[in-house]
Design a protein around this motif. Structure first.
Motif, PDB file in Angstrom:
ATOM      1  N   CYS A 173       0.918  -1.182   0.172  1.00 35.80           N
ATOM      2  CA  CYS A 173      -0.140  -0.324  -0.087  1.00 35.80           C
ATOM      3  C   CYS A 173       1.041   0.955  -0.262  1.00 35.80           C
ATOM      4  O   CYS A 173       0.639   2.047  -0.679  1.00 35.80           O
ATOM      5  N   ALA A 174       1.957   1.012   0.907  1.00 32.15           N
ATOM      6  CA  ALA A 174       2.794   2.413   0.571  1.00 32.15           C
ATOM      7  C   ALA A 174       3.595   2.937  -0.162  1.00 32.15           C
ATOM      8  O   ALA A 174       3.471   3.816  -1.073  1.00 32.15           O
ATOM      9  N   GLU A 175       3.951   1.645  -1.204  1.00 35.42           N
ATOM     10  CA  GLU A 175       4.375   1.428  -2.625  1.00 35.42           C
ATOM     11  C   GLU A 175       3.320   2.190  -3.617  1.00 35.42           C
ATOM     12  O   GLU A 175       4.044   3.420  -3.991  1.00 35.42           O
ATOM     13  N   ARG A 176       2.396   2.151  -3.699  1.00 34.11           N
ATOM     14  CA  ARG A 176       1.306   1.917  -4.065  1.00 34.11           C
ATOM     15  C   ARG A 176       0.140   3.948  -4.275  1.00 34.11           C
ATOM     16  O   ARG A 176      -0.286   4.446  -5.089  1.00 34.11           O
ATOM     17  N   ALA A 177       0.821   4.100  -2.461  1.00 34.60           N
ATOM     18  CA  ALA A 177      -0.040   5.320  -2.090  1.00 34.60           C
ATOM     19  C   ALA A 177       0.148   6.557  -3.217  1.00 34.60           C
ATOM     20  O   ALA A 177       1.830   7.011  -3.442  1.00 34.60           O
ATOM     21  N   SER A 178      -0.382   7.822  -3.149  1.00 32.14           N
ATOM     22  CA  SER A 178      -0.514   8.730  -4.366  1.00 32.14           C
ATOM     23  C   SER A 178      -1.044  10.034  -3.551  1.00 32.14           C
ATOM     24  O   SER A 178      -2.412   9.395  -2.777  1.00 32.14           O
ATOM     25  N   THR A 179      -0.555  11.017  -3.591  1.00 35.47           N
ATOM     26  CA  THR A 179      -1.869  12.156  -2.971  1.00 35.47           C
ATOM     27  C   THR A 179      -2.401  12.860  -4.454  1.00 35.47           C
ATOM     28  O   THR A 179      -2.986  13.615  -4.464  1.00 35.47           O
ATOM     29  N   GLN A 180      -2.477  12.635  -5.777  1.00 34.64           N
ATOM     30  CA  GLN A 180      -3.084  12.656  -6.690  1.00 34.64           C
ATOM     31  C   GLN A 180      -4.521  12.768  -6.708  1.00 34.64           C
ATOM     32  O   GLN A 180      -4.937  13.927  -7.841  1.00 34.64           O
TER      33      GLN A 180
END
Length: 283
Positions: A173-180
């Motif tokens: 989840c952390a690797e895929r995390a995004s604020t976009q």
């Protein structure tokens, strides 16, 4: 004494209706006042450590009764993170690994903490909430909540990846995390379409305005959520912008909340057909 009891009740109510006994002591309410308030029924003592009024939040009260802290989706809802539909409404609490079984009907997480204890609070840290969500929900739902958490809590993907996550699901989840993503709907699109092997970018500025998702060079996907486009004026601006994009050579699809959440097969098929026709390619 009665006056001091009244003051205690008012103070506990002002703190949200549920406080730790040490916090009450630090605020100037000695043991004698707390005991007097409990004897007369003005204050309820919960597991000796907590003082509650009738206004105590039900979810926090359950956590206190079971000697735990609110976590996972229960804490996420309390913090205002975007939640997918259909999640269970049971109360999730975190307990020490060797703690006794809960006395209430809850979903229990017996884990070591990722981050230090919340002190006199009853809600786990952001990191622990995310760690529990990663293993408790499906990968897609977990990613939706994680991305919303980063937006709401103003956490960068870099910072979230530096956490020493205890298990594979959280690290992924952390690797895929995004604020976009501006909403959970956008995260759904990116997560579900991400395996197609087609370049996808979020919040790309075209003709002076950001678009929700740009696939390839020319296929624009826009999302209408519950809270957006509520006025006819805003809707008119969106339609005009879509038209301008089309006139400039882009293919534009705009999908509603209901379509994405309840008619995904049609949404997916429509986008796939556009890619098959080369609508995402320049020229």
């Amino acid at each position: 004494m009665a006056r001091n009891v009244d003051r205690l009740v008012q103070w506990v109510a002002a703190q949200g209706g549920l406080v730790h006994r040490e916090a009450a002591g630090n605020a100037g309410f000695p043991l004698g006042v707390r005991r007097a308030a409990a004897r007369c029924g003005a204050i309820r003592r919960v597991r000796r450590d907590w003082l509650a009024t009738d206004a105590a939040p039900a979810d926090l009260l359950v956590a206190a009764e079971n000697g735990g802290s609110l976590t996972c989706v229960s804490a996420a809802r309390r913090r205002g993170w975007w939640m997918p539909e259909g999640l269970d409404d049971s109360i999730h609490i975190r307990l020490e690994p060797h703690a006794a079984s809960p006395i209430s009907l809850v979903t229990a997480h017996w884990t070591q903490r990722v981050s230090p204890a919340p002190g006199h609070g009853l809600v786990e840290s952001i990191e622990d909430i995310l760690a529990h969500i990663a293993v408790c929900l499906s990968p897609e739902d977990a990613q939706i909540v994680w991305n919303s958490a980063l937006q709401v809590e103003k956490i960068t993907p870099t910072a979230i990846r530096r956490v020493r996550w205890p298990h594979r699901q959280a690290r992924e989840c952390a690797e895929r995390a995004s604020t976009q993503s501006d909403s959970g709907l956008e995260t759904i699109l990116v997560v579900r379409l991400g395996g197609w092997g087609v370049p996808m970018r979020q919040q790309v500025v075209l003709l002076g305005r950001p678009v929700d998702l740009l696939i390839g060079d020319r296929l624009v996907i826009q999302v209408d959520g519950f809270a957006h486009h509520s006025s006819s004026a805003q809707r008119s601006k969106d339609v005009a912008f879509d038209a301008e994009l089309t006139l400039n050579g882009y293919t534009v699809f705009r999908f509603t909340y209901a379509q994405i959440m309840h008619d995904w097969d049609t949404v997916e098929r429509t986008i796939a057909r556009a890619i098959a026709a080369g609508a995402h390619l320049a020229g």
